[in-house]
Design a protein around this motif. Structure first.
Motif, short mmCIF file in Angstrom:
data_model
loop_
_atom_site.label_atom_id
_atom_site.label_comp_id
_atom_site.label_asym_id
_atom_site.label_seq_id
_atom_site.Cartn_x
_atom_site.Cartn_y
_atom_site.Cartn_z
N GLY A 188 0.70 -1.34 0.05
CA GLY A 188 -0.11 0.05 -0.02
C GLY A 188 0.81 1.35 0.00
N HIS A 189 2.24 1.19 -0.13
CA HIS A 189 3.08 2.40 0.01
C HIS A 189 2.89 2.97 -1.47
CE1 HIS A 189 4.75 1.60 3.85
NE2 HIS A 189 4.80 0.39 3.55
N ARG A 190 2.99 4.32 -1.54
CA ARG A 190 2.85 5.11 -2.76
C ARG A 190 3.75 6.16 -2.49
NH1 ARG A 190 0.77 1.09 -3.62
NH2 ARG A 190 -1.20 0.76 -4.64
N ARG A 191 4.43 6.74 -1.47
CA ARG A 191 5.50 7.66 -1.28
C ARG A 191 6.84 6.86 -0.82
NH1 ARG A 191 0.91 10.67 0.68
NH2 ARG A 191 1.54 10.16 2.88
N ILE A 192 7.37 6.34 -1.96
CA ILE A 192 8.44 5.53 -1.69
C ILE A 192 9.80 6.23 -2.02
CG2 ILE A 192 9.52 3.28 -2.49
CD1 ILE A 192 6.66 2.41 -3.18
N GLY A 193 10.72 6.39 -1.13
CA GLY A 193 12.18 6.86 -1.59
C GLY A 193 12.99 5.68 -1.92
N TYR A 194 14.01 6.10 -2.66
CA TYR A 194 14.72 5.15 -3.37
C TYR A 194 16.22 5.43 -3.19
CZ TYR A 194 17.12 1.48 -6.16
OH TYR A 194 17.90 0.38 -6.51
N VAL A 195 17.26 4.95 -2.57
CA VAL A 195 18.67 5.19 -2.40
C VAL A 195 19.28 4.58 -3.56
CG1 VAL A 195 20.67 5.26 -0.82
CG2 VAL A 195 18.26 5.77 0.17
N ALA A 196 19.96 4.96 -4.57
CA ALA A 196 20.72 4.18 -5.75
C ALA A 196 21.98 4.18 -5.22
CB ALA A 196 20.22 4.95 -6.87
N GLY A 197 22.68 3.50 -5.97
CA GLY A 197 24.36 3.07 -5.75
C GLY A 197 24.90 4.43 -6.45
N PRO A 198 26.12 4.36 -6.75
CA PRO A 198 26.74 5.54 -7.48
C PRO A 198 26.45 5.45 -8.82
CG PRO A 198 28.37 4.18 -6.21
CD PRO A 198 27.03 3.36 -6.22
N ALA A 199 26.23 6.77 -9.28
CA ALA A 199 25.63 6.92 -10.71
C ALA A 199 26.58 6.48 -11.88
CB ALA A 199 25.28 8.46 -11.07
N GLY A 200 26.48 5.97 -12.91
CA GLY A 200 27.29 5.56 -13.85
C GLY A 200 27.93 4.32 -13.70
N ARG A 201 27.09 3.32 -13.04
CA ARG A 201 27.77 1.77 -12.76
C ARG A 201 26.58 0.90 -13.27
NH1 ARG A 201 32.89 1.59 -10.60
NH2 ARG A 201 32.46 -0.48 -10.56
N THR A 202 27.02 -0.14 -13.68
CA THR A 202 25.96 -1.12 -14.30
C THR A 202 24.99 -1.49 -13.31
OG1 THR A 202 27.64 -2.75 -14.13
CG2 THR A 202 27.39 -1.75 -16.22
N THR A 203 25.57 -1.89 -12.07
CA THR A 203 24.67 -2.68 -11.01
C THR A 203 23.66 -1.32 -10.51
OG1 THR A 203 26.47 -4.00 -10.23
CG2 THR A 203 24.59 -3.64 -8.79
N THR A 204 24.12 -0.29 -10.26
CA THR A 204 23.12 0.89 -10.09
C THR A 204 21.99 1.03 -11.00
OG1 THR A 204 24.72 2.22 -8.89
CG2 THR A 204 22.94 3.57 -9.63
N THR A 205 22.27 1.19 -12.31
CA THR A 205 21.35 1.26 -13.46
C THR A 205 20.51 -0.01 -13.49
OG1 THR A 205 23.19 2.57 -14.80
CG2 THR A 205 21.16 1.47 -15.86
#
Length: 353
Positions: A188-205
């Motif tokens: 039921g969550h709609r306001r969901i934050g996302y902490v991504a890894g470092p930009a420009g790396r394949t795993t992050t993407t």
């Protein structure tokens, strides 16, 4: 055409005998001259040749394992499991010596290690984890892998995109991330934050793509277009970065009800930040991670996450590296990522959505 000793001598502007002295290390050579020769060796990617070098025979049982950060449990588990399959210390014939090469995530260091391992005529090379999304670096790695394979070195990629001439064990980062976010949405969550890894790396993407695919499929309110960026914070894969990222997400969206983190270590930092802000997990904010590292089940509350079979995959990479397991069809196997639902995620409190 293979690079010869004469090619190195010409590039370094010295005699072939001087190049031999530098490479053997048994004769005194001026430091400036030595540096010039070694630079030429690197630039030409010269590999010491056959019976002319006892070094080649002495290091034929060497296996290089490249990791971004050996202190990170993700890489430690992969490397440890791979090494266990190399027969170290068990008295079997054909045992190999594993050398762990810690790149620190630096592309240039990764290339340097590949050159050094080629020069040492390594029996195998295992590259673990994601890589930078840079066409020039990708081409450089592919070229080095091709040279390694041509010289008889087995190359295994573990958790990174496929390259010709290498066997690949690819984690389903996108599929795992999608299943994780679908679970949070289903609560039921709609306001969901996302902490991504470092930009420009394949795993992050890949993990971010899976997260956003789940949001798009559900039509999650507040996550369309630019809002995706507003509720996404990039960070390093460590606890302190997760802590800081959680505070930034709360600043952007004070009524956040869930945070999905790039990995379990980041998720611990997120949990610490939420508690310091007086928020309860999961009563006020649900938190989820990725990887299912050993501490995840013992966290309080136990962490909902995505399980990657790191130990089994590392062991499989080790067996492939020494030829004790047949290659997968087409040289690529995709490793499934499974959702592990635990106590850190729950339905949002009434009125919070």
């Amino acid at each position: 055409m293979a690079v010869t000793l004469a090619d190195v001598a010409a590039r370094a502007r010295v005699s072939a005998a001087t190049v031999s002295r530098v490479l053997s290390g048994n004769y005194p050579v001026a430091e400036a001259t030595r540096a010039r020769v070694l630079r030429a060796v690197d630039e030409l990617e010269y590999v010491v040749n056959g019976p002319a070098s006892a070094l080649a025979a002495a290091t034929s049982d060497l296996v290089g394992v490249l990791v971004n950060d050996i202190a990170d449990p993700f890489f430690g588990i992969l490397a440890g499991a791979a090494q266990a399959e190399l027969g170290i210390g068990d008295g079997r014939a054909g045992e190999k010596l594993a050398v762990i090469c810690n790149t620190g995530g630096a592309p240039e260091r990764e290339l340097t290690y590949l050159t050094l391992l080629q020069r040492q005529r390594a029996a195998a090379v295992i590259l673990t984890g994601g890589t930078v999304e840079d066409a020039e670096h990708t081409a450089a790695v592919a070229a080095k892998v091709s040279r390694l394979a041509a010289s008889g070195t087995r190359v295994v990629l573990c958790g990174r995109p496929p390259i010709a001439d290498a066997v690949t064990l690819a984690f389903d980062h996108a599929g795992g991330a999608r299943r994780l976010t679908e679970h949070v949405l289903a609560l039921g969550h709609r306001r969901i934050g996302y902490v991504a890894g470092p930009a420009g790396r394949t795993t992050t993407t890949d993990r971010l793509a899976g997260h956003r695919a789940a949001l798009a499929a559900r039509g999650a309110e507040g996550h369309e277009g630019p809002a995706n960026e507003r509720l996404t914070v990039h960070s390093s894969y460590d606890r302190s970065s997760g802590y800081d990222a959680a505070l930034e997400l709360l600043r952007r969206e004070p009524d956040l009800t869930a945070v999905v983190a790039a990995n379990d270590t980041v998720a611990l930092g997120v949990c610490a930040a939420l508690r310091d802000q007086g928020l309860r997990i999961p009563q006020d904010v649900s938190v989820a991670g990725f990887d299912d590292l050993p501490f995840s089940a013992d966290a309080v509350p136990a962490l909902t996450t995505v399980r990657l079979p790191l130990d089994q995959t590392g062991a499989r990479a080790g067996r492939l590296a020494v030829g004790r397991e047949p290659q997968p069809p087409g040289g690529v196997a995709t490793i499934r990522a499974d959702l592990m639902v635990r106590d850190s995620t729950a339905r949002p409190r009434p009125g919070a959505v």
